[in-house]
Design a protein around this motif. Structure first.
Motif, PDB file in Angstrom:
ATOM      1  N   SER A 187       0.887  -1.157  -0.135  1.00  0.00           N
ATOM      2  CA  SER A 187       0.106   0.018  -0.044  1.00  0.00           C
ATOM      3  C   SER A 187       0.802   1.204   0.038  1.00  0.00           C
ATOM      4  O   SER A 187       0.474   2.301  -0.737  1.00  0.00           O
ATOM      5  CB  SER A 187      -0.744  -0.040   1.180  1.00  0.00           C
ATOM      6  OG  SER A 187      -1.984  -1.000   1.079  1.00  0.00           O
ATOM      7  N   LEU A 188       2.068   1.263   0.706  1.00  0.00           N
ATOM      8  CA  LEU A 188       2.738   2.506   0.692  1.00  0.00           C
ATOM      9  C   LEU A 188       3.418   2.796  -0.676  1.00  0.00           C
ATOM     10  O   LEU A 188       3.556   3.778  -1.258  1.00  0.00           O
ATOM     11  CB  LEU A 188       3.958   2.131   1.446  1.00  0.00           C
ATOM     12  CG  LEU A 188       3.748   2.238   2.925  1.00  0.00           C
ATOM     13  CD1 LEU A 188       5.023   1.952   3.931  1.00  0.00           C
ATOM     14  CD2 LEU A 188       3.323   3.668   3.348  1.00  0.00           C
ATOM     15  N   ALA A 191       1.932   1.654  -3.509  1.00  0.00           N
ATOM     16  CA  ALA A 191       0.900   2.155  -4.239  1.00  0.00           C
ATOM     17  C   ALA A 191       0.727   3.805  -3.959  1.00  0.00           C
ATOM     18  O   ALA A 191       0.196   4.236  -5.028  1.00  0.00           O
ATOM     19  CB  ALA A 191      -0.405   1.388  -3.991  1.00  0.00           C
ATOM     20  N   LEU A 192       0.764   4.270  -2.684  1.00  0.00           N
ATOM     21  CA  LEU A 192       0.438   5.533  -2.467  1.00  0.00           C
ATOM     22  C   LEU A 192       1.405   6.336  -3.048  1.00  0.00           C
ATOM     23  O   LEU A 192       1.258   7.297  -3.393  1.00  0.00           O
ATOM     24  CB  LEU A 192       0.489   5.574  -0.825  1.00  0.00           C
ATOM     25  CG  LEU A 192      -0.003   7.092  -0.098  1.00  0.00           C
ATOM     26  CD1 LEU A 192      -1.516   7.506  -0.751  1.00  0.00           C
ATOM     27  CD2 LEU A 192       0.143   6.991   1.193  1.00  0.00           C
ATOM     28  N   LEU A 250       0.273   7.040  -6.580  1.00  0.00           N
ATOM     29  CA  LEU A 250      -0.911   7.877  -6.572  1.00  0.00           C
ATOM     30  C   LEU A 250      -0.493   9.323  -6.142  1.00  0.00           C
ATOM     31  O   LEU A 250      -0.961  10.188  -6.688  1.00  0.00           O
ATOM     32  CB  LEU A 250      -1.696   7.223  -5.432  1.00  0.00           C
ATOM     33  CG  LEU A 250      -2.406   6.129  -5.677  1.00  0.00           C
ATOM     34  CD1 LEU A 250      -3.424   6.011  -4.582  1.00  0.00           C
ATOM     35  CD2 LEU A 250      -3.190   6.042  -6.950  1.00  0.00           C
ATOM     36  N   VAL A 251       0.646   9.537  -5.335  1.00  0.00           N
ATOM     37  CA  VAL A 251       1.157  10.827  -5.243  1.00  0.00           C
ATOM     38  C   VAL A 251       1.866  11.518  -6.403  1.00  0.00           C
ATOM     39  O   VAL A 251       1.593  12.677  -6.814  1.00  0.00           O
ATOM     40  CB  VAL A 251       2.072  10.642  -3.850  1.00  0.00           C
ATOM     41  CG1 VAL A 251       2.932  12.210  -4.072  1.00  0.00           C
ATOM     42  CG2 VAL A 251       1.559  10.564  -2.585  1.00  0.00           C
ATOM     43  N   ALA A 272       6.700  11.109  -2.754  1.00  0.00           N
ATOM     44  CA  ALA A 272       6.863  10.003  -3.452  1.00  0.00           C
ATOM     45  C   ALA A 272       7.984   8.975  -3.094  1.00  0.00           C
ATOM     46  O   ALA A 272       7.803   7.757  -3.359  1.00  0.00           O
ATOM     47  CB  ALA A 272       6.323   9.988  -4.990  1.00  0.00           C
ATOM     48  N   LEU A 317       7.877   7.567   0.385  1.00  0.00           N
ATOM     49  CA  LEU A 317       7.128   6.454   0.689  1.00  0.00           C
ATOM     50  C   LEU A 317       7.326   5.207  -0.086  1.00  0.00           C
ATOM     51  O   LEU A 317       7.054   4.208   0.417  1.00  0.00           O
ATOM     52  CB  LEU A 317       5.614   6.880  -0.184  1.00  0.00           C
ATOM     53  CG  LEU A 317       4.748   8.006   0.734  1.00  0.00           C
ATOM     54  CD1 LEU A 317       3.437   8.368  -0.054  1.00  0.00           C
ATOM     55  CD2 LEU A 317       4.277   7.389   2.023  1.00  0.00           C
TER      56      LEU A 317
END
Length: 286
Positions: A137-138, A140-141, A144-145, A166, A169
């Motif tokens: 999830s990190l 993927a985040l 997304l950022v 980004a 993360l």
């Protein structure tokens, strides 16, 4: 160190593991985009679909973006029709694919460390599911950022913070994977941060160079025709997997250098192991 890390990666058959990891990663990208956009569309967030298309064009190189944009269009139609069952099944499929990918990642790192046996299946895939939900999830985040930051952050803040946030993360997610995925006791987090930085830098460079290559090439689409998007997506996934595993090889090689083993052995230089040596390789470092 980086040169010896590449030798370690090649000797551990890392590129074969990267191909397997790339296949599952490309599935995760398509499935994840369908699930996220479909759920957003089902709950009436039409703007999210337009933002997703803009983000894909900004973050995904070349024709690979076309595959994901088609997935967004399909998900939008499914979500707009209120078909929750396909979206729920897609979410379950996404978790299964992500779990398989994390299991493959454990196997890849184990081979980089010379560990020939993975964890027992139940333990391995339970841990893989937890890693997919947390460390995955990190990462993927981070995507997304980069992708959605342009539409969410103001222009001034975006330029300053989007990419550093980004990268931070992504490095945190990779560091967690490097720490918890292999079947061994890992060194301090500072060592893992080094490998994460190598992986993220190589990943970023591979993405930028591939985007430039697609932009400069006028025959890629003509050569592959309607398959150009799939080929581009697989190629990007493969280069990304290679970059991440290079980061893992750098961590393993750094630890070997600190232990006094300055050079990795080439595959052709390896001799058949004795029974005691084989048992030593199979036993995880606890």
């Amino acid at each position: 160190l980086l040169k010896d890390s590449f030798v370690r990666l090649r000797a551990a058959d890392g590129f074969s593991h990267a191909r397997a990891l790339a296949f599952t990663t490309s599935l995760i990208l398509v499935q994840g985009m369908i699930v996220v956009v479909g759920l957003a569309s089902a709950f009436g967030d039409v703007r999210f679909v337009r933002t997703a298309i803009t983000a894909i064009e900004a973050a995904v190189p070349g024709p690979a973006a076309d595959v994901l944009k088609n997935a967004v269009g399909q998900a939008n139609r499914v979500g707009a029709d209120g078909e929750y069952l396909p979206l729920t099944l897609g979410l379950v499929g996404l978790l299964i694919t992500a779990t398989v990918a994390m299991g493959q990642f454990e196997r890849s790192l184990n081979r980089l460390y010379g560990i020939e046996q993975d964890r027992p299946s139940l333990v391995k895939y339970t841990r893989a599911l937890l890693l997919a939900v947390t460390a995955g999830s990190l990462i993927a985040l981070a995507f997304l950022v980069v992708a959605f930051g342009r539409g969410v952050l103001t222009s001034g803040i975006e330029t300053v913070l989007r990419w550093p946030l980004a990268i931070l993360l992504a490095a945190a997610g990779l560091g967690a994977l490097f720490h918890y995925a292999p079947r061994r006791r890992q060194p301090a987090w500072s060592w893992l941060v080094f490998g994460s930085a190598v992986g993220v830098i190589l990943w970023t460079l591979a993405t930028l160079l591939l985007a430039l290559a697609f932009r400069a090439s006028s025959s890629f689409g003509d050569t592959y025709g309607p398959l150009a998007g799939i080929v581009a997506l697989q190629l990007w996934s493969f280069l990304s997997a290679c970059a991440i595993l290079c980061g893992g090889a750098a961590v393993a090689q750094l630890e070997a250098v600190r232990a006094g083993v300055t050079k990795p052995r080439e595959e052709k230089e390896r001799q058949p192991a004795s029974g005691r040596e084989l048992l030593g390789r199979l036993a995880p470092n606890r």
